[in-house]
Write an enzyme that holds these catalytic residues in place. Sequence first.
Site, short mmCIF file in Angstrom:
data_model
loop_
_atom_site.label_atom_id
_atom_site.label_comp_id
_atom_site.label_asym_id
_atom_site.label_seq_id
_atom_site.Cartn_x
_atom_site.Cartn_y
_atom_site.Cartn_z
N ASN A 81 26.18 -25.90 63.86
CA ASN A 81 27.58 -25.51 63.93
C ASN A 81 28.40 -26.42 63.03
OD1 ASN A 81 30.17 -24.75 64.65
ND2 ASN A 81 30.09 -25.66 66.69
N GLU A 101 35.13 -26.84 72.61
CA GLU A 101 36.33 -27.02 71.79
C GLU A 101 37.21 -25.78 71.82
OE1 GLU A 101 33.81 -30.10 69.02
OE2 GLU A 101 34.23 -28.09 68.26
N GLY A 108 29.62 -35.28 69.65
CA GLY A 108 30.20 -36.12 68.60
C GLY A 108 30.46 -37.56 68.98
#
Length: 249
Positions: free
Chosen positions: A9, A95, A169
């Site tokens: 992604n 997200e 992340g």
Amino acid sequence: MRRKLAAGNWKMNGTSAALSELEALARNFPSSDIDILICPPATLLHRAAGIVRETSVSVGGQDCHAAASGAHTGDISADMLVDAGASAVIVGHSERREDHGEQNETVRAKASAAMGAGIKAIVCVGESLEQRETSKTLDVIADQIEGSIPDQSTGDNLVVAYEPIWAIGTGKVPSLSDIQEVHDFIRTLLDQRFGKETAESVPLLYGGSVKPDNASDIFGVPNVDGALVGGASLKASDFSDIVKALEAA
């Protein structure tokens, strides 16, 4: 038998120059025993599809609208993704849920639209750090699985990606036993809802700070059929190492 899947992604990263990384990835894997997917920004999707044609790499979208068409400025339908060359689309990423307030009902509608257009829906689920620390992980996962996955799901049109929000992340990764607990739980939920045959055919991906140096360990966990990779998918060298680890798993 369900196929293993290494999915990348790119999120909101990449302009035309980034396509050289996709070219390198395609060169590295003219053929493979696993499925390899890159989800670039929508602006690159059509060109990306041309680059990977006749290789083992395919491309997908990062989101789609639930409607087939209409007055939805800035949105992209599943049919448009298909027209651009996509074979899959990510829906319900944390997200999107956090930044755009998407609820399970919205994710379910998007997944249904993707399936109706003939592409795989990669449905993302995952808990926040607070939910993990208050022992609510399995309750959150159960709610998201029940609310986000359409009734017409099969092993051919559904992929489930477990992505603990606190690991995306950040460099933090759950323990291997924590990953197994959630993946086993998801498989059980799918069995209860769709039956054993369908449940056993749906690939389950782990996502959240997957890197070349931890991929082999993660892929050794039962019921982990691959990964949804963020930052490490932007470089062909890094993502290739993850793909090779999955091939060897």
